[in-house]
Design a protein around this motif. Structure first.
Motif, PDB file in Angstrom:
ATOM      1  N   THR A 140      -6.655  18.072  -9.832  1.00 33.10           N
ATOM      2  CA  THR A 140      -5.951  16.802  -9.624  1.00 33.10           C
ATOM      3  C   THR A 140      -6.712  15.701 -10.359  1.00 33.10           C
ATOM      4  O   THR A 140      -7.937  15.622 -10.259  1.00 33.10           O
ATOM      5  N   LEU A 141      -5.967  14.910 -11.096  1.00 35.03           N
ATOM      6  CA  LEU A 141      -6.600  13.884 -11.911  1.00 35.03           C
ATOM      7  C   LEU A 141      -6.140  12.505 -11.457  1.00 35.03           C
ATOM      8  O   LEU A 141      -4.946  12.253 -11.325  1.00 35.03           O
TER       9      LEU A 141
ATOM     10  N   SER B 220      -7.506  12.589 -23.038  1.00 39.18           N
ATOM     11  CA  SER B 220      -8.547  13.512 -23.511  1.00 39.18           C
ATOM     12  C   SER B 220      -9.131  14.327 -22.371  1.00 39.18           C
ATOM     13  O   SER B 220      -9.515  15.466 -22.579  1.00 39.18           O
ATOM     14  N   VAL B 221      -9.201  13.733 -21.177  1.00 40.22           N
ATOM     15  CA  VAL B 221      -9.720  14.513 -20.050  1.00 40.22           C
ATOM     16  C   VAL B 221      -8.717  15.624 -19.723  1.00 40.22           C
ATOM     17  O   VAL B 221      -9.098  16.782 -19.512  1.00 40.22           O
TER      18      VAL B 221
ATOM     19  N   VAL C 137      -3.222  20.587 -14.809  1.00 40.27           N
ATOM     20  CA  VAL C 137      -3.613  19.283 -14.272  1.00 40.27           C
ATOM     21  C   VAL C 137      -2.425  18.626 -13.577  1.00 40.27           C
ATOM     22  O   VAL C 137      -1.326  18.582 -14.129  1.00 40.27           O
ATOM     23  N   ASN C 138      -2.687  18.155 -12.387  1.00 39.58           N
ATOM     24  CA  ASN C 138      -1.673  17.392 -11.665  1.00 39.58           C
ATOM     25  C   ASN C 138      -2.167  15.947 -11.593  1.00 39.58           C
ATOM     26  O   ASN C 138      -3.264  15.697 -11.099  1.00 39.58           O
ATOM     27  N   VAL C 139      -1.375  15.019 -12.101  1.00 39.41           N
ATOM     28  CA  VAL C 139      -1.823  13.622 -12.104  1.00 39.41           C
ATOM     29  C   VAL C 139      -1.385  12.946 -10.795  1.00 39.41           C
ATOM     30  O   VAL C 139      -0.230  13.079 -10.378  1.00 39.41           O
ATOM     31  N   VAL C 140      -2.312  12.249 -10.176  1.00 39.32           N
ATOM     32  CA  VAL C 140      -2.070  11.595  -8.894  1.00 39.32           C
ATOM     33  C   VAL C 140      -0.971  10.536  -9.009  1.00 39.32           C
ATOM     34  O   VAL C 140      -1.012   9.693  -9.910  1.00 39.32           O
TER      35      VAL C 140
ATOM     36  N   LYS D  47      -9.568  20.017  -6.251  1.00 41.79           N
ATOM     37  CA  LYS D  47     -10.674  19.445  -7.032  1.00 41.79           C
ATOM     38  C   LYS D  47     -10.140  18.170  -7.660  1.00 41.79           C
ATOM     39  O   LYS D  47      -9.097  18.192  -8.300  1.00 41.79           O
ATOM     40  N   LEU D  48     -10.898  17.111  -7.505  1.00 44.77           N
ATOM     41  CA  LEU D  48     -10.414  15.819  -7.995  1.00 44.77           C
ATOM     42  C   LEU D  48     -11.305  15.344  -9.137  1.00 44.77           C
ATOM     43  O   LEU D  48     -12.528  15.307  -9.001  1.00 44.77           O
ATOM     44  N   VAL D  49     -10.663  14.984 -10.254  1.00 45.11           N
ATOM     45  CA  VAL D  49     -11.413  14.423 -11.381  1.00 45.11           C
ATOM     46  C   VAL D  49     -10.975  12.970 -11.535  1.00 45.11           C
ATOM     47  O   VAL D  49      -9.777  12.677 -11.571  1.00 45.11           O
TER      48      VAL D  49
END
Ligand code: 1PR
Length: 523
Positions: free
Chosen positions: A3-4, A14-15, A26-29, A40-42
């Motif tokens: 999760t981003l 880029s991430v 990737v799942n965007v918040v 996992k949160l980035v």
């Protein structure tokens, strides 16, 4: 699934690309619930601290984020994603941070260029699983003016030296955060990201041979891009800015392919300049955005894009601000934008009125995306004079006398790719742009461009001495010794070249090999 947390202020593409290149999705918040549901949160924070906190508050992310952190669930913060964890930042002292770690974020108070931009090393204070598999003395890409000061030394994972020893990453349980950008740090950064994503690696503390870390001098590959006579977007190269040969635009290759090649050969950064941007409207010029999107998918070093960053009214009367143009570039994968012609006009207006409007492209983009995201590209031409009194410009004595034996010169700013000279010198332009918020100067030189005669050392010294932001020396590189000269005879932080790389005369690897025992570079 990763999760981003994207709050919409910069290059998170880029991430995402870096994570996807490692085989993850990737799942965007889009809501606070997404944060609470993350495995996992980035959090790649970009831009300015105050703006970030304001948006986090508006989107009601603060509470879920704090809950997530307190539950010690896997978190990777990057850059502002590290700073957000602390109590407050000097960048916006009226705004509270998350206060997850006691301490503050302070501006560098050092005698070196700020922002700290480029590749620097790590002093390992503890072992961590994110360091598994790193080679000795790896460097990572930093770009920031503020650094964290932790009241709790127990959380400090690494420090880095730049005028002072500052905290470059922390770990508190499963909460990890780095000041550097793993997604922009080539293979070392990807390895670190992979270690975070997989969570299976053993904690290690890598060996380190030097007692201090050193910022590397950067080698930048530049791709001047424009449409050729057939309408294809090509990498071209000028000779003193003249890109035509026998009437045709020189074609030295395809932008995406060349950028990928330079990344693989060890370029520390890649710059695209849309050289006809002064007359085209970049948002209509979708191929340029597409080039960025494609490049950022597998090039994991910083990307700068220039050309046409200015306010614009299209044929239907719709007005676009330079900030909107820049935003589109950031969304497509750019880390920095470079402003050429418009910066000259902005500086002229500032000098005329003596005050800032807050509305210029330099000021607006710096406010929203941070100073480090704004490069000012200068296209100066040498003008000889007999004495410093002859003109009201920054005149320097020269060891290369003019055609009539003149012993002095100044550097005249130009706009529209060198086509129009202005009554402004390069030193003053650099100073004004620094004042307005530019984070870096890309210092070209029309007289040297494409000549292979070496960098104009006098020009670079004059500008570097007048500003405290990093200066990229550009134009004229013809042999490996020229890079050594520019790094030892001037304070330039990086050197940019085009022709010798495009024509395969000197591969980037050879430049680094030559500099290896002379000047600190990234291997
Ligand atoms: O004015 O904001 O639209 O930006 C236009 C951008 O395009 C500016 O950054 C300007 O420097 C660039 N540009 C415009 N015309 C040209 C041209 O060549 N006709 N290219 C041009 C500038 C200079 C360097 C070059 C180095 C190294 N190119 O970037 O790559 O001189 O070359 P070398 O190693 O071969 O000597 P705006």
């Amino acid at each position: 699934m990763i999760t981003l947390l994207d709050y919409g202020a910069g290059n998170v593409r880029s991430v995402i690309n870096a994570i996807e290149s490692l085989g993850e999705t990737v799942n965007v918040v889009t809501s606070g619930e997404d944060i609470l549901a993350a495995e996992k949160l980035v959090f790649p924070g970009v831009g300015a601290f105050g703006n970030m906190m304001r948006i986090l508050r508006e989107k009601k992310y603060i509470e879920p984020l704090t809950t997530y952190l307190r539950a010690d669930r896997p978190f990777l913060g990057i850059c502002l994603g590290l700073q957000v964890l602390f109590d407050y930042s000097q960048e916006a002292s009226d705004v509270r941070g998350l206060g997850f770690i006691a301490g503050a974020v302070k501006r560098f108070a050092i005698d070196l260029s700020v922002p700290h931009i480029g590749w620097n090393g790590l002093n390992f204070k503890q072992s961590s699983r994110i360091f598994a598999g790193l080679q000795e003395n790896e460097k990572f890409y930093f770009v920031h003016s503020y650094h964290v000061v932790s009241d709790d030394p127990g959380v400090v994972l690494t420090t880095t030296d730049y005028g002072c020893e500052f905290v470059s990453s922390i770990q508190k349980g499963n909460i990890i955060a780095t000041q550097f950008h793993p997604e922009k740090s080539g293979r070392a950064g990807l390895r670190l990201l992979q270690n975070f994503l997989e969570s299976t690696a053993e904690a290690v503390r890598p060996a380190q041979s030097a007692s201090q870390t050193t910022l590397a001098k950067r080698i930048i590959a530049c791709l001047d891009v424009r449409s050729n006579d057939q309408g294809d977007l090509v990498v071209t190269k000028g000779d003193r800015y003249d890109v035509r040969e026998n009437g045709h635009v020189r074609n030295l290759g395809r932008p995406v392919e060349l950028a990928r090649r330079y990344y693989q050969e060890g370029a520390d950064e890649i710059t695209f300049l849309n050289i006809t941007g002064f007359r085209d409207f970049p948002l209509e010029d979708m191929p340029m955005l597409e080039i960025l999107r494609q490049t950022s998918r597998n090039v994991f070093v910083p990307l700068t894009i220039g050309g046409g960053i200015r306010d614009y009214t299209d044929k239907d009367g719709r007005h676009y601000t330079a900030l909107e143009v820049a935003a589109e570039y950031f969304r497509s994968g750019a880390d920095k934008v470079s402003i050429g012609s418009d910066a000259v006009l902005i500086a002229e207006a500032y000098l005329e009125t003596g005050h800032r409007t807050g509305l210029s492209a330099v000021e607006e983009i710096a406010r929203v995306y941070g100073n480090q995201a704004v490069v000012v590209s200068i296209d100066p031409r040498r003008v000889y004079v007999r004495s410093p009194e002859e003109v009201a410009h920054a005149v320097i004595p020269t060891t290369l006398p003019g055609p009539d034996g003149e012993g002095y010169c100044w550097y005249q700013c130009t706009v529209k790719g060198g086509r129009e000279g202005r009554d402004l010198d390069a030193v003053t332009l650099a100073q004004v742009c620094e004042k307005l918020g530019a984070g870096e100067i890309l210092l070209n030189c029309i007289d040297r461009d494409g000549t292979n005669l070496g960098f104009d050392i006098e020009l670079i010294n004059a500008v570097a001495a007048a500003v405290s932001i990093p200066v990229i020396a550009s134009s004229g590189a013809g042999k490996v010794e020229h890079f050594h000269e520019v790094f030892t005879a001037t304070a330039a932080e990086s050197a940019l070249a085009a022709g010798i790389f495009h024509r395969r005369e000197i591969p980037i690897g050879n430049v680094k090999k030559y500099l290896a025992d002379k000047v600190e570079t990234r291997r």
